[in-house]
Every structure is written in structure tokens, then in C-alpha cells.
Design a protein around this motif. Structure first.
Motif, PDB file in Angstrom:
ATOM      1  N   LEU A   1       0.851  -1.187   0.000  1.00 25.79           N
ATOM      2  CA  LEU A   1       0.000   0.000   0.000  1.00 25.79           C
ATOM      3  C   LEU A   1       0.886   1.237   0.000  1.00 25.79           C
ATOM      4  N   THR A   2       0.924   1.924  -1.128  1.00 22.82           N
ATOM      5  CA  THR A   2       1.694   3.159  -1.247  1.00 22.82           C
ATOM      6  C   THR A   2       0.789   4.362  -1.001  1.00 22.82           C
ATOM      7  N   ASN A   3       1.400   5.527  -0.885  1.00 23.91           N
ATOM      8  CA  ASN A   3       0.612   6.745  -0.694  1.00 23.91           C
ATOM      9  C   ASN A   3      -0.277   7.029  -1.895  1.00 23.91           C
ATOM     10  N   ARG A   4       0.169   6.654  -3.078  1.00 24.64           N
ATOM     11  CA  ARG A   4      -0.661   6.849  -4.258  1.00 24.64           C
ATOM     12  C   ARG A   4      -1.923   5.994  -4.186  1.00 24.64           C
TER      13      ARG A   4
ATOM     14  N   ARG B   1      -3.261   4.857  -1.370  1.00 25.33           N
ATOM     15  CA  ARG B   1      -4.072   5.411  -0.284  1.00 25.33           C
ATOM     16  C   ARG B   1      -4.915   6.589  -0.777  1.00 25.33           C
ATOM     17  N   LEU B   2      -4.305   7.472  -1.532  1.00 22.04           N
ATOM     18  CA  LEU B   2      -5.024   8.629  -2.048  1.00 22.04           C
ATOM     19  C   LEU B   2      -6.113   8.204  -3.026  1.00 22.04           C
ATOM     20  N   ALA B   3      -5.794   7.233  -3.887  1.00 25.40           N
ATOM     21  CA  ALA B   3      -6.796   6.757  -4.844  1.00 25.40           C
ATOM     22  C   ALA B   3      -7.954   6.073  -4.126  1.00 25.40           C
ATOM     23  N   GLY B   4      -7.651   5.268  -3.110  1.00 26.04           N
ATOM     24  CA  GLY B   4      -8.716   4.609  -2.352  1.00 26.04           C
ATOM     25  C   GLY B   4      -9.611   5.592  -1.630  1.00 26.04           C
ATOM     26  N   TRP B   5      -8.999   6.619  -1.026  1.00 24.24           N
ATOM     27  CA  TRP B   5      -9.807   7.650  -0.350  1.00 24.24           C
ATOM     28  C   TRP B   5     -10.679   8.396  -1.348  1.00 24.24           C
ATOM     29  N   LEU B   6     -10.119   8.742  -2.505  1.00 20.39           N
ATOM     30  CA  LEU B   6     -10.874   9.502  -3.495  1.00 20.39           C
ATOM     31  C   LEU B   6     -12.046   8.692  -4.048  1.00 20.39           C
ATOM     32  N   VAL B   7     -11.801   7.419  -4.366  1.00 17.98           N
ATOM     33  CA  VAL B   7     -12.848   6.597  -4.960  1.00 17.98           C
ATOM     34  C   VAL B   7     -13.931   6.261  -3.937  1.00 17.98           C
ATOM     35  N   THR B   8     -13.523   5.839  -2.732  1.00 14.77           N
ATOM     36  CA  THR B   8     -14.489   5.363  -1.741  1.00 14.77           C
ATOM     37  C   THR B   8     -15.248   6.499  -1.059  1.00 14.77           C
ATOM     38  N   SER B   9     -14.535   7.545  -0.661  1.00 16.60           N
ATOM     39  CA  SER B   9     -15.152   8.601   0.146  1.00 16.60           C
ATOM     40  C   SER B   9     -15.769   9.726  -0.683  1.00 16.60           C
ATOM     41  N   ILE B  10     -15.290   9.949  -1.897  1.00 18.46           N
ATOM     42  CA  ILE B  10     -15.771  11.079  -2.690  1.00 18.46           C
ATOM     43  C   ILE B  10     -16.572  10.603  -3.910  1.00 18.46           C
ATOM     44  N   LEU B  11     -15.935   9.788  -4.755  1.00 17.69           N
ATOM     45  CA  LEU B  11     -16.577   9.413  -6.014  1.00 17.69           C
ATOM     46  C   LEU B  11     -17.724   8.432  -5.823  1.00 17.69           C
TER      47      LEU B  11
END
Length: 342
Positions: free
Chosen positions: A282-285, A287-297
Motif C-alpha cells: 500500500l503506497t501513498n498513491r 491510499r489517495l486513490a482509495g480515499w478519493l474513490v471510496t469517500s468522494i466518487l
């Protein structure tokens, strides 16, 4: 599945979600990874159990019977769900939107939104299955004879401990009192770890088979049910029937869990639900993609799909329907008047 966890139904609906295991990072060490659990259900059982069946430990009869049973239960799940999906499609062809005036517009959007949220859970489960199959580690150990797979799926030491159904119950070796005092606690702790199921070392052919028989069909069924179920809800004859229709299509999505809980032994469910997770980097990239997809998109996409399904159904059945603020507010006016009267 947070609701079953809160109301105490975790025995029937296991509350296992991907989580991060904290790990101390030293100099030059890799960042902590994400533990992906295999889903506790028929889909997870169809992946994990055949990989742990052993002709020597389980016996040939149990081996072949259980192999046929797992695949038959998976096929039965697909047949029952396809039967309900076909029936929903047939009823959709005979029905139309009850009121084109827009009185039930907000209720339609709300019911379809909740149903699409439920289907999003199934879509994410299918994606996690594909991700888990892709990230399961390969082992360099020697193959285990008597198993279905061509490459090993467990360390050689644990292969002699248990199969998928039966465990080794050989007589304990003779040991001195001092040896038993020294090794007693350590052995009891190691045995439970060695018998634990894991997906280490599954072959490429078996990954492909699980992908084609579990991962892809799971996603296809979820997408089709999400679309036809939304139309079925909108074309309900009344507001009360719309709420009942929402519960009905959610029930169709729960068929897999019902079959799993009803026709799987407690021991098999325990092995699957306590299976060793697959740890993925799990890289920071990511983590950011998971947060963006799950919490926002995901919330925005779910609301958009619900609105789009309602709009599409009304355009099909109500030719003079226009998407305007007046149509939306007309859904609130009767309820506001009733509240003022009371």
C-alpha cells in the motif's frame, strides 16, 4: 455490513472488512500493507475450500463429494439469482410508472438510491475478489501431493496438519515431563496457526478458474440486478408498494449469504471467516486513490446512478415528463400539506 454488526447478527453475517495492520517501520523497511480478507460467503468458499481439500487427510470420498458440493452450491446460487432477475425483468415489461405528475419523485430517488448503495457493496466485493486473486502470494515450496492444485498453497509443515474438512488426529509422541512443560503452550499456539487457511501459492490456472467462475460472474450479476432492480422499484403501483419492492430486490441480493449460512457447517465457516488475509503493498498513491474513490466518487456516483435510473424510467413511460424544480417540489407539497393539517 455495519448494521448486522451493531444489532448482533454477526454470527450469520460475519463482520470482516479489509483493514490495515500497524507495523513498526525500521530503516529501509517497506511501508505497512493492507490486509484483504476473502469474503465470508459462497464466493469465498468456492475459492478457499477447493484449495485446501486434501485426498490424503480428507479422504477420497470427502474430497470428491465436497468438491462437487461447493461447485453445485455456487451454480445453485447463480441459477436462483438469475431466476429472480429474469422474473424482475418480466414484471418490468408489464408495468409502468404509476404517477407521471411527480408526486412520488423524491420517494423514487430515495428508494433507488438505497438499493444502489446495497448493490455497491456487492460490486466492491467482486472487485476485492479479483484484487485478492491477483495479489495472493506465490510460494516456492514443494507441491503438496493429494491436492487439486499443481502448485503449493500451504507450507509443507502445515500440509500434514489438516485438510479442508478433516484434521490430523494422530497419537501424540512420547515426551518427557520437562519436554512437555517446555513445549506444551508453544505447541498449542502453533497448531492453530498452522491449520489456518491461507491462499499462499495458488497456481495461475486456479486463479484464472476462480476469476471466471466467481469474480466475473459476481460483477455481472450485480450490475444487471442493480439496473433491473432500480426499474422495478420505480414502476411500483403505489408508494407503499415501492417500499416493499425495495426490500424485495434487496432480498434477491442476499440470496448468496442465505445459502452460505444455511448449508455450510460451523467448522467450515470458522475456517473461512478466520482465514489468513492476503497482505498487499500500500503506497501513498494507492491510499489517495482509495480515499478519493471510496469517500468522494462512490457517494456521488451512487446518487448520480439513482437519479439517472429514475430519469430514464420516467422518459420511457412518461413522454411529457420534464426534469424541473416544479416537478421535484411537487413531491413535497402533499406531505407538507398533510403535516400542516395534523
Amino acid at each position: 455490513k455495519a448494521l448486522p454488526c451493531l444489532i448482533g447478527l454477526h454470527a450469520a453475517f460475519p463482520c470482516r472488512v479489509p483493514r490495515l495492520r500497524p507495523r513498526t517501520m525500521g530503516a529501509g523497511s517497506a511501508p505497512p500493507g493492507m490486509e484483504v480478507f476473502i469474503p465470508a460467503g459462497l464466493y469465498g468458499m468456492a475459492i478457499a475450500e477447493p484449495a485446501h481439500l486434501d485426498r490424503k487427510l480428507d479422504g477420497k470420498l470427502v474430497y470428491y463429494v465436497e468438491m462437487v458440493r461447493v461447485q453445485s452450491m455456487l451454480l445453485l446460487n447463480y441459477l436462483v439469482m438469475c431466476l429472480f432477475i429474469f422474473q424482475i425483468w418480466a414484471m418490468d415489461q408489464r408495468r409502468q410508472v404509476a404517477e407521471c405528475a411527480g408526486r412520488l419523485l423524491m420517494l423514487e430517488i430515495g428508494c433507488v438510491f438505497l438499493f444502489e448503495v446495497r448493490m455497491l457493496v456487492d460490486v466492491r466485493k467482486g472487485v476485492n475478489i479479483i484484487w485478492l486473486l491477483w495479489g495472493a502470494p506465490e510460494s516456492a515450496a514443494e507441491p503438496t501431493s493429494g491436492t487439486l492444485l499443481g502448485s503449493p498453497r500451504r507450507p509443507k509443515a502445515s500440509a500434514a496438519k489438516a485438510g479442508a474438512v478433516l484434521a490430523h488426529e494422530g497419537a501424540p509422541e512420547e515426551e518427557s515431563l520437562i519436554s512437555r512443560m517446555y513445549r506444551g503452550i508453544r505447541r498449542s499456539q502453533n497448531d492453530s496457526h498452522e491449520i489456518q487457511w491461507k491462499l499462499d501459492g495458488i497456481s495461475r490456472n486456479y486463479r484464472l478458474w476462480c476469476l471466471l467462475s466467481v469474480g466475473v460472474p459476481k460483477l455481472l450479476v450485480s450490475f444487471v440486478l442493480a439496473y433491473l432492480g432500480g426499474l422495478y422499484i420505480i414502476r411500483s403501483p403505489s408508494d407503499g408498494a415501492m417500499v416493499v419492492s425495495t426490500a424485495s430486490v434487496v432480498f434477491v441480493a442476499e440470496i448468496e449469504q442465505l445459502l452460505y449460512v444455511a448449508f455450510t457447517s460451523d467448522a467450515m465457516r470458522y475456517n473461512l471467516e478466520h482465514m489468513q488475509p492476503v497482505e498487499l503493498p500500500l503506497t501513498n498513491r494507492l491510499r489517495l486513490a482509495g480515499w478519493l474513490v471510496t469517500s468522494i466518487l462512490s457517494p456521488l456516483l451512487t446518487v448520480g446512478i439513482a437519479v439517472l435510473v429514475v430519469y430514464y424510467a420516467r422518459r420511457l413511460d412518461c413522454h411529457d415528463f420534464s426534469w424541473s424544480a416544479q416537478e421535484i417540489m411537487s413531491g413535497f407539497q402533499p406531505r407538507l400539506r398533510g403535516a400542516v393539517v395534523h
